[in-house]
Design an enzyme around this catalytic site. Structure first.
Site, PDB file in Angstrom:
ATOM      1  N   ALA A 102       0.809  -1.219   0.000  1.00 17.64           N
ATOM      2  CA  ALA A 102       0.000   0.000   0.000  1.00 17.64           C
ATOM      3  C   ALA A 102       0.841   1.267   0.000  1.00 17.64           C
ATOM      4  O   ALA A 102       0.365   2.329  -0.384  1.00 17.64           O
ATOM      5  CB  ALA A 102      -0.934   0.006   1.210  1.00 17.64           C
ATOM      6  N   LYS A 103       2.088   1.160   0.472  1.00 14.80           N
ATOM      7  CA  LYS A 103       3.018   2.294   0.507  1.00 14.80           C
ATOM      8  C   LYS A 103       2.388   3.525   1.167  1.00 14.80           C
ATOM      9  O   LYS A 103       2.529   4.651   0.684  1.00 14.80           O
ATOM     10  CB  LYS A 103       3.523   2.630  -0.899  1.00 14.80           C
ATOM     11  CG  LYS A 103       4.237   1.461  -1.587  1.00 14.80           C
ATOM     12  CD  LYS A 103       4.710   1.836  -2.982  1.00 14.80           C
ATOM     13  CE  LYS A 103       5.401   0.675  -3.666  1.00 14.80           C
ATOM     14  NZ  LYS A 103       4.466  -0.416  -4.036  1.00 14.80           N
ATOM     15  N   ARG A 104       1.728   3.304   2.291  1.00 16.47           N
ATOM     16  CA  ARG A 104       1.083   4.401   2.998  1.00 16.47           C
ATOM     17  C   ARG A 104       2.127   5.303   3.646  1.00 16.47           C
ATOM     18  O   ARG A 104       3.228   4.875   3.975  1.00 16.47           O
ATOM     19  CB  ARG A 104       0.130   3.859   4.061  1.00 16.47           C
ATOM     20  CG  ARG A 104      -1.015   2.999   3.532  1.00 16.47           C
ATOM     21  CD  ARG A 104      -1.853   3.711   2.526  1.00 16.47           C
ATOM     22  NE  ARG A 104      -3.105   3.010   2.248  1.00 16.47           N
ATOM     23  CZ  ARG A 104      -3.847   3.208   1.186  1.00 16.47           C
ATOM     24  NH1 ARG A 104      -3.467   4.067   0.254  1.00 16.47           N
ATOM     25  NH2 ARG A 104      -4.981   2.546   1.014  1.00 16.47           N
TER      26      ARG A 104
END
Length: 267
Positions: free
Chosen positions: A92-94
């Protein structure tokens, strides 16, 4: 916890292969519908064909978000289809602050129930804190990514003459890993950098994308990081065939990625 499930699956399946579940509607086999239902059918077939060959699965959030509420349901159905003993890593690379980060963490860990997630460190510790505080979950933080544009930021030299990505690795290892639930994302296209990171911080697991379609070499990765490397492969496996036998073709490609690992452990 992700690492416990990872170690168990890696041992039982003799594999550190993670398959990325990144379903592109345009590339689904012709006999499947080009919608969320088709994605679920596709993913379930891939999982059934490869679950004895992997140490983890990594669905990429973007491919599901693009389909709205139907995509969210497809993601939940995909996760539910993964055997419970195999960990799920959400790509998700939040990276945001305050209540936004808390909401992202709750969505991933409580609503979806995944075991691990990828995060961006650009906004600093407070953007990661809601994730890192979940001691039973693992956070893989972007460090040296496989895309060519990563050089624009990650290779910038600091006052000590070292690139920024090594500072990120240091922060993760020495300041952010108090719950021992951190790892790094390092691209297979940079084996020398993987070796440097692993030598300095051997305790950190490394999620390594970029093998296969992006040109990374699995043997070089294993030589650089050994047992700490979680090798992610997506397109090479998923789209090995566009016909009705796509799952069988995916299995054959996945098996090919196991050969160097087995050779390393069993000379």
């Amino acid at each position: 916890m992700f690492m416990q499930k990872f170690r168990a699956a890696a041992t039982s399946n003799r594999s550190t292969l993670c398959i990325g579940l990144d379903p592109d509607l345009a590339r689904l086999p012709e006999h499947l519908p080009r919608d969320a239902a088709g994605i679920v059918q596709f993913n379930q077939a891939i999982i059934e064909a490869t679950s004895d060959l992997v140490c983890a699965y990594k669905p990429n959030m973007a491919f599901y978000e693009a389909l709205g509420s139907a995509g969210w349901l497809a993601l939940k159905q995909t996760i539910a289809s993964i055997p419970s003993h195999i960990p799920v890593l959400l790509d998700a690379k939040r990276g945001d602050i305050g209540s936004t980060a808390q909401a992202y963490a709750s969505a991933a860990f409580d609503e979806l129930g995944v075991d691990a997630i990828t995060l961006s460190p650009y906004m600093g510790y407070d953007s990661l804190q809601p994730f890192l505080e979940r001691a039973d979950k693992t956070c893989f933080i972007l460090c040296r990514t496989s895309n060519p544009g990563g050089d624009d930021v990650q290779n910038l030299l600091l006052d000590n003459g070292e690139p920024l990505f090594l500072k990120i690795a240091e922060l993760v290892a020495k300041r952010w890993n108090s719950n021992h639930n951190c790892g790094l994302v390092v691209g297979a296209t940079y084996p020398a950098e993987i070796a440097t990171i692993h030598q300095r911080y051997p305790e950190l697991p490394l999620l390594v994308p970029g093998v296969g379609s992006q040109g990374g070499d699995i043997e070089e990765v294993l030589a650089a990081a050994g047992e700490q490397a979680i090798i992610n492969v997506s397109r090479s496996v998923l789209y090995a065939s566009g016909g009705s036998s796509f799952a069988e073709a995916a299995r054959k490609v996945a098996q090919a990625f196991l050969v160097p690992k087995q050779a390393l452990n069993h000379p």
